[in-house]
Write an enzyme that holds these catalytic residues in place. Sequence first.
Site, mmCIF file in Angstrom:
data_model
loop_
_atom_site.group_PDB
_atom_site.id
_atom_site.type_symbol
_atom_site.label_atom_id
_atom_site.label_comp_id
_atom_site.label_asym_id
_atom_site.label_seq_id
_atom_site.Cartn_x
_atom_site.Cartn_y
_atom_site.Cartn_z
ATOM 1 N N ASP A 8 0.799 -1.236 0.048
ATOM 2 C CA ASP A 8 -0.013 0.032 -0.082
ATOM 3 C C ASP A 8 0.831 1.282 0.126
ATOM 4 O O ASP A 8 2.029 1.049 -0.118
ATOM 5 C CB ASP A 8 -0.933 0.231 1.096
ATOM 6 C CG ASP A 8 -0.461 0.212 2.407
ATOM 7 O OD1 ASP A 8 1.012 0.337 2.608
ATOM 8 O OD2 ASP A 8 -1.271 0.152 3.623
ATOM 9 N N HIS A 9 0.277 2.506 0.030
ATOM 10 C CA HIS A 9 0.996 3.712 0.147
ATOM 11 C C HIS A 9 2.108 3.789 1.042
ATOM 12 O O HIS A 9 3.107 4.540 0.792
ATOM 13 C CB HIS A 9 0.241 4.696 0.402
ATOM 14 C CG HIS A 9 -0.635 4.822 1.318
ATOM 15 N ND1 HIS A 9 -1.846 3.825 1.502
ATOM 16 C CD2 HIS A 9 -0.897 5.715 2.523
ATOM 17 C CE1 HIS A 9 -2.371 4.253 2.906
ATOM 18 N NE2 HIS A 9 -1.779 5.239 3.489
ATOM 19 N N CYS A 65 2.278 -3.766 4.046
ATOM 20 C CA CYS A 65 1.722 -2.432 4.416
ATOM 21 C C CYS A 65 2.414 -1.795 5.596
ATOM 22 O O CYS A 65 3.411 -2.399 5.780
ATOM 23 C CB CYS A 65 -0.040 -2.959 4.420
ATOM 24 S SG CYS A 65 -0.475 -3.884 5.653
ATOM 25 N N GLY A 66 1.541 -1.118 6.467
ATOM 26 C CA GLY A 66 2.195 -0.456 7.598
ATOM 27 C C GLY A 66 2.666 -1.410 8.460
ATOM 28 O O GLY A 66 3.827 -1.532 8.944
ATOM 29 N N THR A 67 1.644 -2.286 8.981
ATOM 30 C CA THR A 67 1.984 -3.600 9.956
ATOM 31 C C THR A 67 2.126 -4.957 9.283
ATOM 32 O O THR A 67 2.638 -5.722 9.911
ATOM 33 C CB THR A 67 0.779 -3.503 11.006
ATOM 34 O OG1 THR A 67 -0.320 -4.010 10.213
ATOM 35 C CG2 THR A 67 0.653 -2.352 11.689
ATOM 36 N N VAL A 69 -0.554 -6.521 8.766
ATOM 37 C CA VAL A 69 -1.837 -7.272 9.223
ATOM 38 C C VAL A 69 -2.865 -7.158 8.152
ATOM 39 O O VAL A 69 -3.502 -8.110 8.039
ATOM 40 C CB VAL A 69 -2.171 -6.747 10.592
ATOM 41 C CG1 VAL A 69 -3.473 -7.347 10.949
ATOM 42 C CG2 VAL A 69 -1.143 -7.041 11.660
ATOM 43 N N HIS A 98 6.435 -25.321 8.773
ATOM 44 C CA HIS A 98 5.486 -25.975 9.394
ATOM 45 C C HIS A 98 3.945 -25.606 8.811
ATOM 46 O O HIS A 98 3.223 -26.532 8.841
ATOM 47 C CB HIS A 98 5.567 -25.631 10.744
ATOM 48 C CG HIS A 98 6.595 -26.080 11.586
ATOM 49 N ND1 HIS A 98 6.636 -26.208 13.013
ATOM 50 C CD2 HIS A 98 7.754 -26.685 11.234
ATOM 51 C CE1 HIS A 98 7.689 -26.845 13.330
ATOM 52 N NE2 HIS A 98 8.582 -27.251 12.274
ATOM 53 N N ASN A 99 3.885 -24.367 8.404
ATOM 54 C CA ASN A 99 2.632 -24.035 8.015
ATOM 55 C C ASN A 99 2.571 -23.917 6.477
ATOM 56 O O ASN A 99 1.519 -23.562 6.005
ATOM 57 C CB ASN A 99 2.333 -22.714 8.577
ATOM 58 C CG ASN A 99 2.503 -22.587 10.028
ATOM 59 O OD1 ASN A 99 3.500 -21.822 10.483
ATOM 60 N ND2 ASN A 99 1.863 -23.246 10.847
ATOM 61 N N HIS A 133 3.032 -32.025 9.512
ATOM 62 C CA HIS A 133 2.823 -30.843 9.239
ATOM 63 C C HIS A 133 1.757 -30.680 8.323
ATOM 64 O O HIS A 133 0.869 -30.001 8.206
ATOM 65 C CB HIS A 133 4.076 -29.671 8.899
ATOM 66 C CG HIS A 133 4.948 -29.875 10.049
ATOM 67 N ND1 HIS A 133 4.807 -29.285 11.424
ATOM 68 C CD2 HIS A 133 6.290 -30.444 9.955
ATOM 69 C CE1 HIS A 133 5.988 -29.442 12.129
ATOM 70 N NE2 HIS A 133 6.892 -30.022 11.397
ATOM 71 N N ARG A 136 -1.785 -31.134 9.782
ATOM 72 C CA ARG A 136 -2.327 -29.723 10.343
ATOM 73 C C ARG A 136 -2.732 -28.817 9.227
ATOM 74 O O ARG A 136 -3.816 -28.009 9.077
ATOM 75 C CB ARG A 136 -1.318 -29.294 11.229
ATOM 76 C CG ARG A 136 -0.947 -30.252 12.417
ATOM 77 C CD ARG A 136 0.199 -30.055 13.101
ATOM 78 N NE ARG A 136 0.418 -30.831 14.282
ATOM 79 C CZ ARG A 136 1.566 -31.283 14.841
ATOM 80 N NH1 ARG A 136 2.561 -30.547 14.627
ATOM 81 N NH2 ARG A 136 1.456 -32.189 15.856
HETATM 82 C C1 RB5 Z 1 -2.383 2.545 6.382
HETATM 83 O O1 RB5 Z 1 -2.517 3.694 7.484
HETATM 84 C C2 RB5 Z 1 -2.432 1.291 7.461
HETATM 85 O O2 RB5 Z 1 -3.644 1.029 7.928
HETATM 86 C C3 RB5 Z 1 -2.211 0.028 6.460
HETATM 87 O O3 RB5 Z 1 -0.696 0.093 6.101
HETATM 88 C C4 RB5 Z 1 -1.891 -1.093 7.417
HETATM 89 O O4 RB5 Z 1 -0.859 -1.020 8.454
HETATM 90 C C5 RB5 Z 1 -2.946 -1.950 7.638
HETATM 91 O O5 RB5 Z 1 -2.906 -3.089 8.367
#
Ligand code: RB5
Length: 154
Positions: A8-9, A65-67, A69, A98-99, A133, A136
């Site tokens: 992402d950005h 992305c940022g995290t 997640v 394993h996964n 594995h 699972r």
């Molecule tokens: C963008 O602000 C942020 O939400 C995205 O990069 C990411 O971390 C989402 O999980």
Amino acid sequence: MKLAIGNDHVAVEMKKEIKAYLEDKGYEIIDVGTNQTDRFDYPISGYKVGKMVAGGEADLGICICGTGVGISLAANKVKGIRACVCSEPYTAKLSRQHNDSNILCFGARVVGVELAKMIVDAWLEASFLGERHQRRVDMIMEIERTQHLAAAEE
Ligand code: RB5
């Protein structure tokens, strides 16, 4: 090996660094992410990488992305995808062994570029160990396929 990469950005610079690093190592990179730092919704890239991996157009995928997640949640909604957020090399290696993870995710706001390279290396150098594995992973895919897990009824 063909790798799909998406971002992402928040992760434009990290994506460029990792893409160049992997191209130098001889990987073919299919970049489905954004190069703009204007807001870009991470589910779009997670979905595109997921479809490329699930459809066999790419062998494996990398999502940033940022995290890590949000983009992993989006990629994991594509059938056949096992996307894992890894912030250090040990988890990255074990997620393959394993996964049988097929998409590696990490956060550009969480890890620096040099650590990200180590995570990517650990992940790409590892391979699935099968055996116990496999059973699972098969269970995980049974949940995805049927929304049911027979072993949980025993
Ligand atoms: C963008 O602000 C942020 O939400 C995205 O990069 C990411 O971390 C989402 O999980």
